[in-house]
Design a protein around this motif. Structure first.
Motif, short mmCIF file in Angstrom:
data_model
loop_
_atom_site.label_atom_id
_atom_site.label_comp_id
_atom_site.label_asym_id
_atom_site.label_seq_id
_atom_site.Cartn_x
_atom_site.Cartn_y
_atom_site.Cartn_z
N CYS A 30 -5.03 2.47 2.86
CA CYS A 30 -5.60 3.74 3.29
C CYS A 30 -5.35 3.89 4.79
O CYS A 30 -6.03 3.26 5.60
CB CYS A 30 -7.09 3.75 2.96
N ALA A 31 -4.38 4.72 5.13
CA ALA A 31 -4.04 4.96 6.53
C ALA A 31 -3.18 6.21 6.61
O ALA A 31 -2.68 6.69 5.59
CB ALA A 31 -3.28 3.76 7.11
N MET A 32 -3.03 6.71 7.81
CA MET A 32 -2.20 7.88 8.01
C MET A 32 -0.73 7.50 7.73
O MET A 32 -0.34 6.33 7.85
CB MET A 32 -2.36 8.41 9.44
N ALA A 33 0.07 8.48 7.34
CA ALA A 33 1.45 8.24 6.92
C ALA A 33 2.26 7.48 7.98
O ALA A 33 3.07 6.62 7.65
CB ALA A 33 2.14 9.56 6.58
N LYS A 34 2.03 7.78 9.24
CA LYS A 34 2.78 7.09 10.30
C LYS A 34 2.56 5.58 10.23
O LYS A 34 3.47 4.80 10.47
CB LYS A 34 2.36 7.64 11.66
N THR A 36 1.38 3.85 7.32
CA THR A 36 1.79 3.29 6.04
C THR A 36 3.30 3.18 5.91
O THR A 36 3.79 2.34 5.17
CB THR A 36 1.24 4.10 4.85
N GLN A 37 4.02 4.00 6.63
CA GLN A 37 5.48 3.99 6.55
C GLN A 37 6.13 3.21 7.68
O GLN A 37 7.35 3.20 7.81
CB GLN A 37 5.99 5.44 6.53
N SER A 38 5.33 2.54 8.48
CA SER A 38 5.86 1.80 9.63
C SER A 38 6.46 0.45 9.22
O SER A 38 6.13 -0.11 8.17
CB SER A 38 4.75 1.56 10.66
N LYS A 39 7.32 -0.05 10.06
CA LYS A 39 7.93 -1.35 9.82
C LYS A 39 6.88 -2.47 9.78
O LYS A 39 6.93 -3.33 8.89
CB LYS A 39 8.99 -1.64 10.88
N PRO A 40 5.90 -2.49 10.71
CA PRO A 40 4.87 -3.54 10.63
C PRO A 40 4.11 -3.53 9.29
O PRO A 40 3.82 -4.59 8.74
CB PRO A 40 3.95 -3.24 11.81
N MET A 41 3.80 -2.34 8.77
CA MET A 41 3.10 -2.27 7.47
C MET A 41 3.99 -2.84 6.38
O MET A 41 3.53 -3.58 5.51
CB MET A 41 2.71 -0.83 7.13
N GLY A 42 5.26 -2.49 6.41
CA GLY A 42 6.20 -3.03 5.43
C GLY A 42 6.23 -4.55 5.48
O GLY A 42 6.29 -5.22 4.45
N GLU A 43 6.19 -5.10 6.70
CA GLU A 43 6.19 -6.55 6.86
C GLU A 43 4.93 -7.19 6.28
O GLU A 43 4.98 -8.25 5.68
CB GLU A 43 6.34 -6.93 8.34
N ILE A 44 3.80 -6.53 6.47
CA ILE A 44 2.54 -7.04 5.91
C ILE A 44 2.60 -7.03 4.38
O ILE A 44 2.31 -8.02 3.72
CB ILE A 44 1.34 -6.20 6.39
N ILE A 55 0.37 -2.73 -5.14
CA ILE A 55 0.06 -1.98 -3.93
C ILE A 55 0.00 -0.49 -4.26
O ILE A 55 0.91 0.06 -4.86
CB ILE A 55 1.13 -2.21 -2.84
N VAL A 56 -1.10 0.15 -3.87
CA VAL A 56 -1.26 1.59 -4.03
C VAL A 56 -1.48 2.17 -2.63
O VAL A 56 -2.50 1.90 -2.00
CB VAL A 56 -2.45 1.94 -4.94
N VAL A 57 -0.49 2.92 -2.16
CA VAL A 57 -0.60 3.55 -0.84
C VAL A 57 -1.21 4.94 -1.04
O VAL A 57 -0.64 5.77 -1.74
CB VAL A 57 0.77 3.65 -0.15
N PHE A 58 -2.36 5.17 -0.43
CA PHE A 58 -3.02 6.47 -0.54
C PHE A 58 -2.22 7.50 0.25
O PHE A 58 -1.87 7.25 1.41
CB PHE A 58 -4.43 6.42 0.04
N GLU A 59 -1.93 8.63 -0.35
CA GLU A 59 -1.22 9.68 0.35
C GLU A 59 -2.12 10.27 1.45
O GLU A 59 -3.33 10.38 1.27
CB GLU A 59 -0.82 10.79 -0.62
N PHE A 80 -6.57 1.33 7.97
CA PHE A 80 -6.21 1.26 9.38
C PHE A 80 -6.61 2.56 10.05
O PHE A 80 -6.16 3.63 9.66
CB PHE A 80 -4.70 1.04 9.55
N HIS A 81 -7.47 2.46 11.05
CA HIS A 81 -7.93 3.64 11.78
C HIS A 81 -6.89 4.03 12.83
O HIS A 81 -6.26 3.18 13.46
CB HIS A 81 -9.26 3.34 12.47
N SER A 82 -6.69 5.31 12.97
CA SER A 82 -5.82 5.86 14.01
C SER A 82 -6.26 7.30 14.26
O SER A 82 -7.16 7.81 13.59
CB SER A 82 -4.35 5.81 13.58
N ARG A 83 -5.61 7.95 15.20
CA ARG A 83 -5.96 9.34 15.52
C ARG A 83 -5.86 10.21 14.26
O ARG A 83 -4.89 10.16 13.54
CB ARG A 83 -5.01 9.87 16.58
N GLY A 84 -6.93 10.94 13.99
CA GLY A 84 -6.95 11.83 12.83
C GLY A 84 -7.41 11.18 11.53
O GLY A 84 -7.59 11.86 10.54
#
Length: 97
Positions: A30-34, A36-44, A55-59, A80-84
């Motif tokens: 559960c995180a903003m698209a930026k 969930t689609q980042s390289k660090p997230m992919g690595e995790i 894995i279920v990525v919330f849209e 992951f908390h971020s702006r918005g």
């Protein structure tokens, strides 16, 4: 919906007990698209064995616009908390489940 992330094979010695009892553990991301689609997230996520974890990525649209009762059901939530990011909704979801 975000693309599926590749996963590693299970570690030597077999699967954890919960996986052998119940099948795959559903992990919600559960995180903003930026994020969930980042390289660090992919690595995790690629470090989580496919045979153990689903894995279920919330849209982002789901997170922002739908009530938490309509979010996907998961066994474990990674947020992951971020702006918005609606942190109150994420907390409400965690309490609901």
């Amino acid at each position: 919906m975000a693309a599926a992330h590749p996963h590693a094979d299970p570690p030597p010695g077999g699967l954890p007990a919960f996986a052998s009892r119940r099948g795959q553990l559903v992990v919600g991301v559960c995180a903003m698209a930026k994020k969930t689609q980042s390289k660090p997230m992919g690595e995790i996520l690629k470090r989580l064995p496919k045979s153990v974890f689903k894995i279920v990525v919330f849209e982002e649209r789901t997170i922002l616009e739908r009530p938490v009762e309509e979010w996907p059901v998961c066994d474990c939530l990674i947020a992951f908390h971020s702006r918005g990011f609606p942190l109150d909704k994420a907390n409400e979801y965690a309490s609901l489940r």
